[in-house]
Design a protein around this motif. Structure first.
Motif, short mmCIF file in Angstrom:
data_model
loop_
_atom_site.label_atom_id
_atom_site.label_comp_id
_atom_site.label_asym_id
_atom_site.label_seq_id
_atom_site.Cartn_x
_atom_site.Cartn_y
_atom_site.Cartn_z
N THR A 184 -8.24 -6.79 8.20
CA THR A 184 -9.41 -7.62 8.47
C THR A 184 -9.45 -8.75 7.44
OG1 THR A 184 -10.63 -5.69 9.27
CG2 THR A 184 -11.93 -7.64 8.69
N LEU A 207 -11.25 -11.15 5.12
CA LEU A 207 -12.55 -11.23 4.47
C LEU A 207 -12.84 -12.64 3.98
CD1 LEU A 207 -12.56 -7.95 2.34
CD2 LEU A 207 -13.53 -8.35 4.60
N TYR A 231 -8.20 -9.88 1.94
CA TYR A 231 -8.06 -9.05 3.13
C TYR A 231 -8.47 -7.61 2.86
CZ TYR A 231 -5.22 -12.93 4.77
OH TYR A 231 -4.80 -14.18 5.15
N LEU A 232 -9.00 -6.98 3.89
CA LEU A 232 -9.31 -5.56 3.87
C LEU A 232 -8.25 -4.85 4.70
CD1 LEU A 232 -11.22 -3.08 3.42
CD2 LEU A 232 -12.30 -3.73 5.58
N SER A 241 -7.35 -1.20 6.11
CA SER A 241 -7.87 0.16 6.29
C SER A 241 -6.82 0.98 7.04
CB SER A 241 -9.20 0.14 7.04
OG SER A 241 -9.07 -0.50 8.28
N SER A 265 -9.48 2.46 2.48
CA SER A 265 -9.62 1.01 2.60
C SER A 265 -9.31 0.38 1.25
CB SER A 265 -11.03 0.64 3.06
OG SER A 265 -11.99 1.10 2.15
N SER A 266 -8.62 -0.75 1.32
CA SER A 266 -8.24 -1.49 0.12
C SER A 266 -8.52 -2.96 0.35
CB SER A 266 -6.75 -1.33 -0.18
OG SER A 266 -6.41 0.02 -0.40
N ILE A 267 -9.03 -3.60 -0.67
CA ILE A 267 -9.20 -5.05 -0.63
C ILE A 267 -8.10 -5.66 -1.48
CG2 ILE A 267 -10.68 -7.01 -1.19
CD1 ILE A 267 -13.09 -5.18 -0.66
N TRP A 268 -7.34 -6.55 -0.85
CA TRP A 268 -6.22 -7.23 -1.49
C TRP A 268 -6.52 -8.72 -1.59
CZ3 TRP A 268 -1.71 -5.01 -3.32
CH2 TRP A 268 -1.49 -3.66 -2.99
N ARG A 269 -6.12 -9.31 -2.70
CA ARG A 269 -6.32 -10.75 -2.92
C ARG A 269 -4.98 -11.36 -3.33
NH1 ARG A 269 -10.19 -11.70 -7.55
NH2 ARG A 269 -11.69 -10.94 -6.03
N GLU A 281 0.85 -1.20 0.00
CA GLU A 281 0.00 0.00 0.00
C GLU A 281 0.88 1.25 0.00
OE1 GLU A 281 -3.81 1.43 -0.26
OE2 GLU A 281 -3.59 -0.64 0.40
N HIS A 308 -10.32 -0.10 -3.96
CA HIS A 308 -9.79 0.93 -3.05
C HIS A 308 -10.84 2.04 -2.90
CE1 HIS A 308 -6.84 3.34 -0.93
NE2 HIS A 308 -7.27 4.37 -1.64
#
Length: 131
Positions: free
Chosen positions: A77, A79, A84-85, A87, A106-110, A18, A121
């Motif tokens: 967090t 998910l 994962y989230l 923040s 906040s970003s969602i990563w895979r 990030e 994002h």
């Protein structure tokens, strides 16, 4: 098969990725952006505008005035398996040491076969906070 990775290791990795995206070197590198942003990437920007991957990549690679980003208060967090989230709060550092453009992010990563990729994002303006 999905891997189980210790949560502390995931947070350290995603926080570093990030913060890499805050750096002018990464933002100017279309190849690196393509590695980090999933093909289905979407963003809801601080402005309220929605962006797709192509729009974000074009915008970032066209930047001419780099900013210094202060990022803090990271929280991870889970998910789902390998999703994962992340923040955190960010602000831009001014030349005199002040902070502007305070934002909740906040970003969602895979975790994909290509490595960690951001799929979403969002940046939301927030009240000022201290470093």
């Amino acid at each position: 098969m999905p891997r189980r990775i210790p949560i502390d290791s995931v947070q350290e990795t995603l926080q570093a990725l990030e913060c890499e995206l805050h750096q002018p070197k990464a933002r100017a590198d279309a190849g690196r952006l393509a590695e980090l942003l999933h093909a289905d990437f979407r963003e809801f920007g601080r402005s309220g505008r929605a962006y797709n991957r192509a729009e974000i990549m074009a915008s970032l690679t066209a930047e001419t005035k780099p900013v210094t980003v202060q990022a803090q208060d990271f929280k991870l967090t889970v998910l789902g398996l390998d999703v994962y989230l992340l923040s955190y709060r960010s602000a831009h550092l001014t030349p005199d040491g002040g902070l502007v453009h305070h934002t909740n992010r906040s970003s969602i990563w895979r975790l994909t076969a290509a490595g960690w990729q951001m799929v979403f994002h969002q940046g939301t303006p927030t009240a000022e906070f201290g470093a």
